[in-house]
Design an enzyme around this catalytic site. Structure first.
Site, PDB file in Angstrom:
ATOM      1  N   GLU A  39       0.835  -1.201   0.000  1.00 34.90           N
ATOM      2  CA  GLU A  39       0.000   0.000   0.000  1.00 34.90           C
ATOM      3  C   GLU A  39       0.871   1.252   0.000  1.00 34.90           C
ATOM      4  O   GLU A  39       1.899   1.317   0.666  1.00 34.90           O
ATOM      5  CB  GLU A  39      -0.951   0.036   1.199  1.00 34.90           C
ATOM      6  N   LYS A 128      -8.025  -3.255  10.435  1.00 32.64           N
ATOM      7  CA  LYS A 128      -6.699  -2.774  10.808  1.00 32.64           C
ATOM      8  C   LYS A 128      -6.785  -2.251  12.235  1.00 32.64           C
ATOM      9  O   LYS A 128      -7.453  -1.256  12.494  1.00 32.64           O
ATOM     10  CB  LYS A 128      -6.291  -1.664   9.826  1.00 32.64           C
ATOM     11  N   GLY A 158       4.112   0.170  15.233  1.00 29.82           N
ATOM     12  CA  GLY A 158       5.116  -0.301  16.175  1.00 29.82           C
ATOM     13  C   GLY A 158       5.461  -1.775  16.056  1.00 29.82           C
ATOM     14  O   GLY A 158       6.095  -2.338  16.951  1.00 29.82           O
TER      15      GLY A 158
END
Length: 209
Positions: A39, A128, A158
């Site tokens: 993406e 997500k 992270g």
């Protein structure tokens, strides 16, 4: 469906900052490492040009799309250049519905069960979990107790090769990987090395699962 794209390697490469002149070599380096979902966030330079180049260079065997999609107009523009995936930082149901109406896969960002179920009702293909730093594997485990079993949940934010294990144990179907994988100005060799490290970490987890 999103799941077939995640089966070979369920890691989504988030290429924030990618420029059109580096799109093809970066795309090939990631595919060589096993990535099948890429993406380009829309707050990158000339993102539509990069998406078009990736889609043409990598062909139908790689799912290329856009991240940080904020409007229904964005959806139309992405579809027009060959993008097939819409990833969002939020769960705007109008954008989700526009993506599905255009025949695209859509993975909205959610941070609560309320957002998750609203997104699924609007047609989301996966979720997500964003930002993952705001949650924890224990949170995802609680979500998985109530979410449909076939819905992929991908923590984003992270994630490193060293911290995926607890998330997978809690029910993560894969991850979105950003600056730990790619950053503008990083050498192609460095990006390729990082991609291989993520792929190896995933396969190691899968082998020992």
């Amino acid at each position: 469906m999103l799941t077939p794209w995640l089966t070979p390697l369920p890691l989504v490469a988030i290429l924030r900052g990618l420029t059109p002149d580096e799109a093809t070599p970066v795309g090939h380096a990631l595919v060589d490492a096993g990535f099948r979902v890429l993406e380009v966030p829309l707050n990158s330079p000339q993102p539509l040009d990069s998406i078009a180049q990736l889609a043409e260079a990598l062909g139908d065997d790689v799912l290329v799309g856009a991240g940080t999609v904020m409007s229904t107009a964005d959806v139309e523009a992405i579809a027009a250049v060959g993008g097939r995936l819409i990833v969002m930082p939020h769960a705007d149901t109008a954008v989700i519905r526009a993506a599905k109406a255009a025949g695209l896969l859509c993975v909205p960002g959610v941070a609560t069960p309320t957002e998750a179920f609203a997104a699924l009702a609007a047609g989301a293909d996966g979720l997500k979990l964003f930002p993952a730093e705001q949650a924890a594997p224990a949170v995802l485990k609680a979500w998985r107790a109530v979410l449909p079993r076939d819905v992929p949940v991908l923590p984003v934010g992270g994630i490193t090769p060293d911290n995926m294990g607890p998330w997978v144990a809690a029910g993560a179907a894969g991850f979105g990987i950003g600056s730990a994988l790619y950053a503008h100005g990083r050498s192609l060799d460095d990006t390729a090395s990082r991609a291989r490290a993520f792929a190896q970490a995933w396969h190691s987890l899968s082998t020992h699962a």
